[in-house]
Design a protein around this motif. Structure first.
Motif, PDB file in Angstrom:
ATOM      1  N   VAL A   1       0.852  -1.185   0.000  1.00 42.21           N
ATOM      2  CA  VAL A   1       0.000   0.000   0.000  1.00 42.21           C
ATOM      3  C   VAL A   1       0.885   1.231   0.000  1.00 42.21           C
ATOM      4  N   GLU A   2       0.654   2.108  -0.968  1.00 39.16           N
ATOM      5  CA  GLU A   2       1.472   3.310  -1.098  1.00 39.16           C
ATOM      6  C   GLU A   2       0.747   4.519  -0.533  1.00 39.16           C
TER       7      GLU A   2
ATOM      8  N   CYS B   1       5.392   1.066  -6.008  1.00 39.92           N
ATOM      9  CA  CYS B   1       6.460   0.350  -5.312  1.00 39.92           C
ATOM     10  C   CYS B   1       6.392  -1.122  -5.716  1.00 39.92           C
ATOM     11  N   ASN B   2       7.526  -1.740  -5.634  1.00 40.92           N
ATOM     12  CA  ASN B   2       7.692  -3.117  -6.103  1.00 40.92           C
ATOM     13  C   ASN B   2       8.676  -3.808  -5.181  1.00 40.92           C
TER      14      ASN B   2
ATOM     15  N   GLN C   1      -0.550  -0.502  -5.638  1.00 40.26           N
ATOM     16  CA  GLN C   1      -1.625  -0.071  -6.523  1.00 40.26           C
ATOM     17  C   GLN C   1      -1.287   1.223  -7.256  1.00 40.26           C
ATOM     18  N   GLY C   2      -0.235   1.905  -6.820  1.00 36.08           N
ATOM     19  CA  GLY C   2       0.175   3.145  -7.461  1.00 36.08           C
ATOM     20  C   GLY C   2      -0.366   4.362  -6.754  1.00 36.08           C
ATOM     21  N   THR C   3       0.409   5.432  -6.796  1.00 35.70           N
ATOM     22  CA  THR C   3      -0.018   6.709  -6.220  1.00 35.70           C
ATOM     23  C   THR C   3       0.364   7.820  -7.202  1.00 35.70           C
TER      24      THR C   3
ATOM     25  N   VAL D   1      13.872  -3.760  -3.127  1.00 38.49           N
ATOM     26  CA  VAL D   1      12.752  -2.824  -3.220  1.00 38.49           C
ATOM     27  C   VAL D   1      13.004  -1.896  -4.394  1.00 38.49           C
ATOM     28  N   ALA D   2      11.960  -1.567  -5.115  1.00 38.17           N
ATOM     29  CA  ALA D   2      12.093  -0.650  -6.246  1.00 38.17           C
ATOM     30  C   ALA D   2      10.888   0.274  -6.305  1.00 38.17           C
ATOM     31  N   TRP D   3      11.126   1.427  -6.866  1.00 40.26           N
ATOM     32  CA  TRP D   3      10.048   2.345  -7.218  1.00 40.26           C
ATOM     33  C   TRP D   3      10.082   2.524  -8.731  1.00 40.26           C
ATOM     34  N   TYR D   4       8.897   2.436  -9.340  1.00 40.66           N
ATOM     35  CA  TYR D   4       8.723   2.673 -10.759  1.00 40.66           C
ATOM     36  C   TYR D   4       7.753   3.841 -10.924  1.00 40.66           C
TER      37      TYR D   4
END
Length: 116
Positions: free
Chosen positions: A5-6, A95-96, A108-110, A34-37
């Motif tokens: 959850v972002e 986030c991934n 789910q994306g923000t 951990v990654a952010w796309y």
């Protein structure tokens, strides 16, 4: 099952800052990487930053020196501090995580919107 959850997206003026958070919920898993796309309208999803279990980080050239990725392993929470934001940083941020069992999960994306 793992759920991400972002938090922290929003609207900011160019030059401003935002801090994204991502909390992992579930049991029986251990996070490796951990990654952010991010994905801008009409564009493919692109990698922004990664951090490994030993704290090694990597950034896209477009965000180097402005973004900082970090993680709190005890709280299963990940962060992306974004400074000196530009309109080109606008997009949906995801986030991934990759677990030690080689499973991948996505948040789910923000939405992040940077106005000029």
């Amino acid at each position: 099952q793992v759920r991400l959850v972002e938090f922290g997206g929003g609207l900011v003026q160019a030059g401003g800052s935002l801090r994204l958070s991502c909390a992992a919920f579930g049991s029986g898993f251990s996070i490796k990487t951990v990654a952010w796309y991010r994905q801008a309208p009409g564009n493919e999803r692109e990698l922004v930053a990664t951090i490994t279990g030993d704290g090694s980080t990597n950034y896209a050239d477009s965000v180097k020196g402005r973004f900082t990725i970090s993680r709190d392993n005890a709280r299963l929470t990940m962060f992306l501090q974004m400074n000196s934001l530009k309109p080109d940083d606008t997009g949906v941020y995801y986030c991934n995580i990759d677990t030690v069992d080689l499973l991948t999960y996505w948040g789910q994306g923000t939405q992040v919107t940077v106005s000029s």
